[in-house]
Enzyme design. Sequence first.
Site, PDB file in Angstrom:
ATOM      1  N   GLY A  45       0.768  -1.240   0.000  1.00 44.79           N
ATOM      2  CA  GLY A  45       0.000   0.000   0.000  1.00 44.79           C
ATOM      3  C   GLY A  45       0.796   1.285   0.000  1.00 44.79           C
ATOM      4  O   GLY A  45       0.326   2.315  -0.475  1.00 44.79           O
ATOM      5  N   GLU A  99       3.548   4.445   5.552  1.00 49.00           N
ATOM      6  CA  GLU A  99       2.325   3.644   5.466  1.00 49.00           C
ATOM      7  C   GLU A  99       1.292   4.358   4.605  1.00 49.00           C
ATOM      8  O   GLU A  99       1.348   5.571   4.417  1.00 49.00           O
ATOM      9  CB  GLU A  99       1.742   3.471   6.876  1.00 49.00           C
ATOM     10  CG  GLU A  99       1.659   2.080   7.418  1.00 49.00           C
ATOM     11  CD  GLU A  99       0.884   1.041   6.618  1.00 49.00           C
ATOM     12  OE1 GLU A  99       0.876   1.055   5.363  1.00 49.00           O
ATOM     13  OE2 GLU A  99       0.291   0.173   7.257  1.00 49.00           O
ATOM     14  N   ASP A 100       0.331   3.576   4.108  1.00 52.40           N
ATOM     15  CA  ASP A 100      -0.766   4.181   3.358  1.00 52.40           C
ATOM     16  C   ASP A 100      -1.819   4.780   4.294  1.00 52.40           C
ATOM     17  O   ASP A 100      -2.308   5.873   4.088  1.00 52.40           O
ATOM     18  CB  ASP A 100      -1.408   3.174   2.388  1.00 52.40           C
ATOM     19  CG  ASP A 100      -1.766   1.832   3.044  1.00 52.40           C
ATOM     20  OD1 ASP A 100      -1.554   1.661   4.267  1.00 52.40           O
ATOM     21  OD2 ASP A 100      -2.255   0.942   2.322  1.00 52.40           O
ATOM     22  N   ASP A 103      -5.220   2.806  10.648  1.00 53.32           N
ATOM     23  CA  ASP A 103      -6.622   2.506  10.889  1.00 53.32           C
ATOM     24  C   ASP A 103      -6.773   2.128  12.370  1.00 53.32           C
ATOM     25  O   ASP A 103      -6.843   3.008  13.219  1.00 53.32           O
ATOM     26  CB  ASP A 103      -7.005   1.365   9.936  1.00 53.32           C
ATOM     27  CG  ASP A 103      -8.479   1.059   9.929  1.00 53.32           C
ATOM     28  OD1 ASP A 103      -9.279   1.996  10.066  1.00 53.32           O
ATOM     29  OD2 ASP A 103      -8.852  -0.114   9.770  1.00 53.32           O
ATOM     30  N   LYS A 131      -7.160   7.488   9.976  1.00 51.08           N
ATOM     31  CA  LYS A 131      -8.591   7.331  10.279  1.00 51.08           C
ATOM     32  C   LYS A 131      -8.708   7.199  11.792  1.00 51.08           C
ATOM     33  O   LYS A 131      -8.865   6.101  12.323  1.00 51.08           O
ATOM     34  CB  LYS A 131      -9.062   6.018   9.636  1.00 51.08           C
ATOM     35  CG  LYS A 131     -10.161   6.159   8.610  1.00 51.08           C
ATOM     36  CD  LYS A 131     -10.833   4.829   8.373  1.00 51.08           C
ATOM     37  CE  LYS A 131     -10.361   4.132   7.145  1.00 51.08           C
ATOM     38  NZ  LYS A 131     -11.090   2.859   6.899  1.00 51.08           N
ATOM     39  N   PHE A 152     -14.403   3.262   3.971  1.00 52.65           N
ATOM     40  CA  PHE A 152     -13.442   2.361   3.338  1.00 52.65           C
ATOM     41  C   PHE A 152     -12.980   2.991   2.028  1.00 52.65           C
ATOM     42  O   PHE A 152     -13.773   3.232   1.126  1.00 52.65           O
ATOM     43  CB  PHE A 152     -14.048   0.977   3.085  1.00 52.65           C
ATOM     44  CG  PHE A 152     -13.001  -0.003   2.657  1.00 52.65           C
ATOM     45  CD1 PHE A 152     -12.214  -0.655   3.603  1.00 52.65           C
ATOM     46  CD2 PHE A 152     -12.764  -0.253   1.305  1.00 52.65           C
ATOM     47  CE1 PHE A 152     -11.211  -1.544   3.208  1.00 52.65           C
ATOM     48  CE2 PHE A 152     -11.761  -1.141   0.903  1.00 52.65           C
ATOM     49  CZ  PHE A 152     -10.990  -1.780   1.851  1.00 52.65           C
ATOM     50  N   ARG A 165      -5.348  -0.251  -6.540  1.00 51.68           N
ATOM     51  CA  ARG A 165      -4.195   0.430  -5.939  1.00 51.68           C
ATOM     52  C   ARG A 165      -3.622   1.491  -6.879  1.00 51.68           C
ATOM     53  O   ARG A 165      -2.948   2.415  -6.459  1.00 51.68           O
ATOM     54  CB  ARG A 165      -3.067  -0.584  -5.653  1.00 51.68           C
ATOM     55  CG  ARG A 165      -3.373  -1.583  -4.552  1.00 51.68           C
ATOM     56  CD  ARG A 165      -2.112  -2.356  -4.223  1.00 51.68           C
ATOM     57  NE  ARG A 165      -2.344  -3.568  -3.468  1.00 51.68           N
ATOM     58  CZ  ARG A 165      -2.452  -3.641  -2.145  1.00 51.68           C
ATOM     59  NH1 ARG A 165      -2.372  -2.552  -1.422  1.00 51.68           N
ATOM     60  NH2 ARG A 165      -2.642  -4.787  -1.540  1.00 51.68           N
TER      61      ARG A 165
HETATM   62  P1  5GP Z   1      -4.305  -1.163  11.019  1.00 51.10           P
HETATM   63  O1  5GP Z   1      -3.350  -2.160  11.555  1.00 51.10           O
HETATM   64  O2  5GP Z   1      -3.967   0.266  11.305  1.00 51.10           O
HETATM   65  O3  5GP Z   1      -5.735  -1.483  11.405  1.00 51.10           O
HETATM   66  O4  5GP Z   1      -4.364  -1.451   9.486  1.00 51.10           O
HETATM   67  C1  5GP Z   1      -3.690  -0.812   8.527  1.00 51.10           C
HETATM   68  C2  5GP Z   1      -3.918  -1.522   7.227  1.00 51.10           C
HETATM   69  O5  5GP Z   1      -5.317  -1.862   7.021  1.00 51.10           O
HETATM   70  C3  5GP Z   1      -3.571  -0.600   6.101  1.00 51.10           C
HETATM   71  O6  5GP Z   1      -2.207  -0.712   5.763  1.00 51.10           O
HETATM   72  C4  5GP Z   1      -4.489  -1.067   4.990  1.00 51.10           C
HETATM   73  O7  5GP Z   1      -3.882  -2.113   4.285  1.00 51.10           O
HETATM   74  C5  5GP Z   1      -5.724  -1.598   5.705  1.00 51.10           C
HETATM   75  N1  5GP Z   1      -6.811  -0.598   5.704  1.00 51.10           N
HETATM   76  C6  5GP Z   1      -7.279   0.090   6.751  1.00 51.10           C
HETATM   77  N2  5GP Z   1      -8.258   0.938   6.381  1.00 51.10           N
HETATM   78  C7  5GP Z   1      -8.408   0.781   5.050  1.00 51.10           C
HETATM   79  C8  5GP Z   1      -9.262   1.393   4.070  1.00 51.10           C
HETATM   80  O8  5GP Z   1     -10.107   2.270   4.307  1.00 51.10           O
HETATM   81  N3  5GP Z   1      -9.109   0.956   2.789  1.00 51.10           N
HETATM   82  C9  5GP Z   1      -8.214   0.001   2.440  1.00 51.10           C
HETATM   83  N4  5GP Z   1      -8.151  -0.327   1.149  1.00 51.10           N
HETATM   84  N5  5GP Z   1      -7.385  -0.589   3.332  1.00 51.10           N
HETATM   85  C10 5GP Z   1      -7.482  -0.206   4.627  1.00 51.10           C
END
Ligand code: 5GP
Length: 181
Positions: A45, A99-100, A103, A131, A152, A165
């Site tokens: 990502g 990071e992208d 979340d 987020k 999302f 992507r």
């Molecule tokens: P975390 O560990 O912070 O919950 O997750 C991060 C990862 O979850 C991100 O690198 C991404 O791959 C995925 N992710 C979280 N939110 C989104 C979203 O709104 N869209 C997409 N496509 N991936 C997300």
Amino acid sequence: MLNVVEKVLVTQEEIVKRSIELGKEITEDYKQANEIPLVVGLLKGSVPFMAELMKHIDLDFQFDFMDVSSYEGTESIGDIRIMKDLDISVKGLSILLVEDIVDTGRTLKEVRRMLLNKGAKEVKIVSLLDKPERRVVEVDADYVGFTIPNEFVIGFGLDYNQKYRNLPYVGVLKKEIYTEE
Ligand code: 5GP
């Protein structure tokens, strides 16, 4: 616009403009601290954002990639699986993780902890998106491109089932796309 996109949240122009600002800020911070980071992207990502951002960081840094995944089917905050590790040792290095999106925060918290355990001197985080409403563990990015609502999103590195992507913007995925399947 692809018909899977409900609305565009962040345009390509906005991402480029913000990457220039973040690049300047990062350059100044590391110059002031007299450090050169190893820039580490989390696959897949981070790739489009990292490619844009790096052009605006005026330091003689190296970059590398890691691929991690959380253990599926568990709500465990404990472990992540390393699918691809870094090519060099992080001992004594200042790491800038790219990071992208942040979340729940679990991925970054674990990756940061792991890098520090392996002897990294410091781990900073830059994320294209944040987020905050979804956060379940405490982790803050040092640099954030855009704070977005709890939707999302796809594009600029973010996928739905490994697709989209390549979109040059960040958009909200139409709800019917993921409720249909
Ligand atoms: P975390 O560990 O912070 O919950 O997750 C991060 C990862 O979850 C991100 O690198 C991404 O791959 C995925 N992710 C979280 N939110 C989104 C979203 O709104 N869209 C997409 N496509 N991936 C997300």
